[in-house]
Design an enzyme around this catalytic site. Structure first.
Site, PDB file in Angstrom:
ATOM      1  N   HIS A 134     -15.699 -19.752  -0.439  1.00  0.00           N
ATOM      2  CA  HIS A 134     -16.153 -21.101  -0.782  1.00  0.00           C
ATOM      3  C   HIS A 134     -16.802 -21.765   0.421  1.00  0.00           C
ATOM      4  O   HIS A 134     -16.388 -21.559   1.563  1.00  0.00           O
ATOM      5  CB  HIS A 134     -14.977 -21.947  -1.277  1.00  0.00           C
ATOM      6  CG  HIS A 134     -15.402 -23.100  -2.124  1.00  0.00           C
ATOM      7  ND1 HIS A 134     -15.894 -24.274  -1.589  1.00  0.00           N
ATOM      8  CD2 HIS A 134     -15.430 -23.254  -3.473  1.00  0.00           C
ATOM      9  CE1 HIS A 134     -16.193 -25.105  -2.575  1.00  0.00           C
ATOM     10  NE2 HIS A 134     -15.920 -24.515  -3.726  1.00  0.00           N
ATOM     11  N   HIS A 135     -17.830 -22.573   0.142  1.00  0.00           N
ATOM     12  CA  HIS A 135     -18.559 -23.226   1.233  1.00  0.00           C
ATOM     13  C   HIS A 135     -17.686 -24.246   1.964  1.00  0.00           C
ATOM     14  O   HIS A 135     -17.977 -24.606   3.110  1.00  0.00           O
ATOM     15  CB  HIS A 135     -19.822 -23.906   0.694  1.00  0.00           C
ATOM     16  CG  HIS A 135     -20.929 -24.005   1.692  1.00  0.00           C
ATOM     17  ND1 HIS A 135     -20.717 -24.087   3.053  1.00  0.00           N
ATOM     18  CD2 HIS A 135     -22.272 -24.040   1.543  1.00  0.00           C
ATOM     19  CE1 HIS A 135     -21.875 -24.177   3.684  1.00  0.00           C
ATOM     20  NE2 HIS A 135     -22.841 -24.141   2.786  1.00  0.00           N
ATOM     21  N   CYS A 136     -16.618 -24.718   1.340  1.00  0.00           N
ATOM     22  CA  CYS A 136     -15.716 -25.621   2.055  1.00  0.00           C
ATOM     23  C   CYS A 136     -14.860 -24.858   3.054  1.00  0.00           C
ATOM     24  O   CYS A 136     -14.227 -25.459   3.929  1.00  0.00           O
ATOM     25  CB  CYS A 136     -14.832 -26.405   1.085  1.00  0.00           C
ATOM     26  SG  CYS A 136     -13.525 -25.436   0.296  1.00  0.00           S
ATOM     27  N   ASN A 295     -17.627 -26.295   8.407  1.00  0.00           N
ATOM     28  CA  ASN A 295     -19.069 -26.380   8.264  1.00  0.00           C
ATOM     29  C   ASN A 295     -19.653 -27.142   9.440  1.00  0.00           C
ATOM     30  O   ASN A 295     -19.509 -28.354   9.540  1.00  0.00           O
ATOM     31  CB  ASN A 295     -19.434 -27.076   6.946  1.00  0.00           C
ATOM     32  CG  ASN A 295     -19.274 -26.156   5.756  1.00  0.00           C
ATOM     33  OD1 ASN A 295     -20.144 -25.352   5.471  1.00  0.00           O
ATOM     34  ND2 ASN A 295     -18.129 -26.260   5.085  1.00  0.00           N
TER      35      ASN A 295
END
Length: 445
Positions: A134-136, A295
């Site tokens: 997941h991008h989180c 990120n």
């Protein structure tokens, strides 16, 4: 306990069944000489037994929407590490179809947010590995660094295994959240103050990324999407890219942006949908990250020169914009960059949740991101990495994403599109190669 940063929380909240917010990659390996028939299964069993994934891949998201944090758990290897097979003899097309289906399936948000698939059945003594997270939990650079940590330049070395970082249980959750709330409030005030002073100047003058965002045209790339994904791939040789960059006093990334811009111009002309205004791309730029930041990338909007027929003139326009955009971002503090990213993503996140993102004006047409894996050949238990193809995410209004990864002497471009709304995606990849050749011919004596 570690908190999700504001940007990480934003990616978690944007998760929806039609728009899963994971990123990933698939890699193709050559079997070692003399490898036994059980090589892939033995590798699968070895990986399943390794605690090789660090924070936050040993954690789940807990807490409320206002202050989410990572809670450490014990991942179940049998769930996260999977063995798949293509009907032999599996072709590259068969592999692409499988990876498209795997990438179309959302992650379970109640579990650690990653999956790894080993894929056998390929022809030519090869096998594949597909990884998504997941991008989180990871950004593009973090994902590449994670994959790189499993690999080695030594053909004889076993798979890499990082030791998980324990959070410890000796903390008072209420105290941690209270301290974090105060810290975030102070950082927010500081960031807003810095950004207020910078944004006014960022709007002015030539090659403004802010003004480019405000003049972005709507295209077939900017529609409502569903969860079904299509992948197309183009491979460019790094020495040829560098030669054009050197001859034009630009960067390799500028050359790639110009090639993608030329491809979009041809693609949209064929559809009868080429707008008068140039298309734009969001170009991520990494910044310094702390221990709590997953990120660590902001970005600026750059024109792709689709309104310019001459390939060298297109490249010159792009280079002037990217030079200014990168300089403005790198002049900001990491705290300001983090909040600048949140402010830029906020209208997309709100539009995604309200269903309005498919109809409101886009801030850019798609993202073009670039990471480097390694200049040297890499191995996994003696199996040589042949190629790695990056895959990102889509959301409403942004039905195309282009991700690049540099490995040895080539740059691989992964074009990810919505299967049902973006026709003939493979043409866009092919036209990028043709546009680069046109630029190369015009730029080199």
């Amino acid at each position: 306990m570690k908190l999700l940063s504001p940007l990480d929380q934003m990616f978690a909240r944007m998760e929806a069944p039609r728009t899963p917010m994971h990123i990933g990659a698939f890699a193709v390996f050559d079997l070692p000489k003399g490898a036994p028939r059980r090589f892939i299964r033995d590798l699968y069993e070895a990986i399943s037994q390794l605690a090789f994934l660090p924070f936050p891949f040993d954690s789940v998201i807990a807490g409320g929407a206002s202050m989410a944090y990572w809670r450490q758990v014990q991942p179940d290897p049998s769930y996260h590490v999977r063995l798949s097979a293509l009907p032999y003899p599996g072709t590259g097309r068969d592999l692409g179809a499988l990876v498209e289906r795997l990438h179309s399936t959302p992650l379970d948000m109640a579990k650690p947010l990653w999956e790894l698939h080993l894929i056998e059945g390929l022809t030519g003594r090869q096998f594949a590995m597909y990884f998504k997270a997941h991008h989180c939990a990871v950004d593009g650079l973090g994902g590449v660094n994670l994959i790189k940590s499993w690999l080695t330049t030594d053909p004889e070395a076993p798979p890499g295994s990082g030791k998980p970082e324990p959070f410890g249980d000796d903390y008072d959750l209420a105290s941690v959240l209270a301290a974090a709330t105060t810290k975030r409030a102070v950082e927010g005030v500081s960031a807003v103050s810095e950004l207020a002073g910078r944004l006014s100047s960022m709007v002015l003058g030539a090659n403004s990324s802010v003004r480019a965002a405000l003049t972005t045209p709507r295209t077939p790339f900017n529609t409502r999407v569903n969860r079904h994904r299509r992948l197309a791939v183009q491979v460019l040789k790094l020495p040829r890219l560098k030669a054009v960059a050197h001859a034009t006093d630009c960067t390799v990334n500028d050359v790639i942006l110009a090639s993608v811009g030329g491809a979009c111009r041809r693609y949209l002309q064929e559809l009868g949908d080429l707008p008068t205004n140039t298309l734009t791309a969001s170009v991520p730029v990494g910044f310094e990250r702390d221990a709590d930041t997953v990120n660590a990338a902001s970005g600026f909007v750059a024109p792709l020169g689709t309104s310019i027929e001459d390939p060298v003139a297109r490249l010159t326009t792009i280079s002037a914009s990217t030079t200014r955009g990168k300089a403005e971002l790198l002049a900001m503090s990491p705290n300001a960059l983090q909040h600048y990213s949140v402010f830029g993503l906020l209208p997309i996140a709100v539009g995604q949740k309200t269903g309005a993102l498919g109809v409101i004006p886009p801030l850019f047409n798609f993202t073009v991101s670039n990471v480097v894996l390694s200049k040297d050949p890499l191995y996994l238990s003696g199996a040589k990495l042949d190629v790695i193809v990056p895959m990102s995410f889509l959301c409403d209004g942004y039905g195309l994403n282009v991700t690049l990864v540099g490995y040895t002497d080539k740059v691989v471009l992964g074009f990810l599109g919505c299967r049902d709304t973006l026709p003939h995606l493979q043409r866009l990849a092919q036209y990028t190669g043709a546009a680069f050749e046109e630029l190369e011919t015009a730029a080199l004596p």
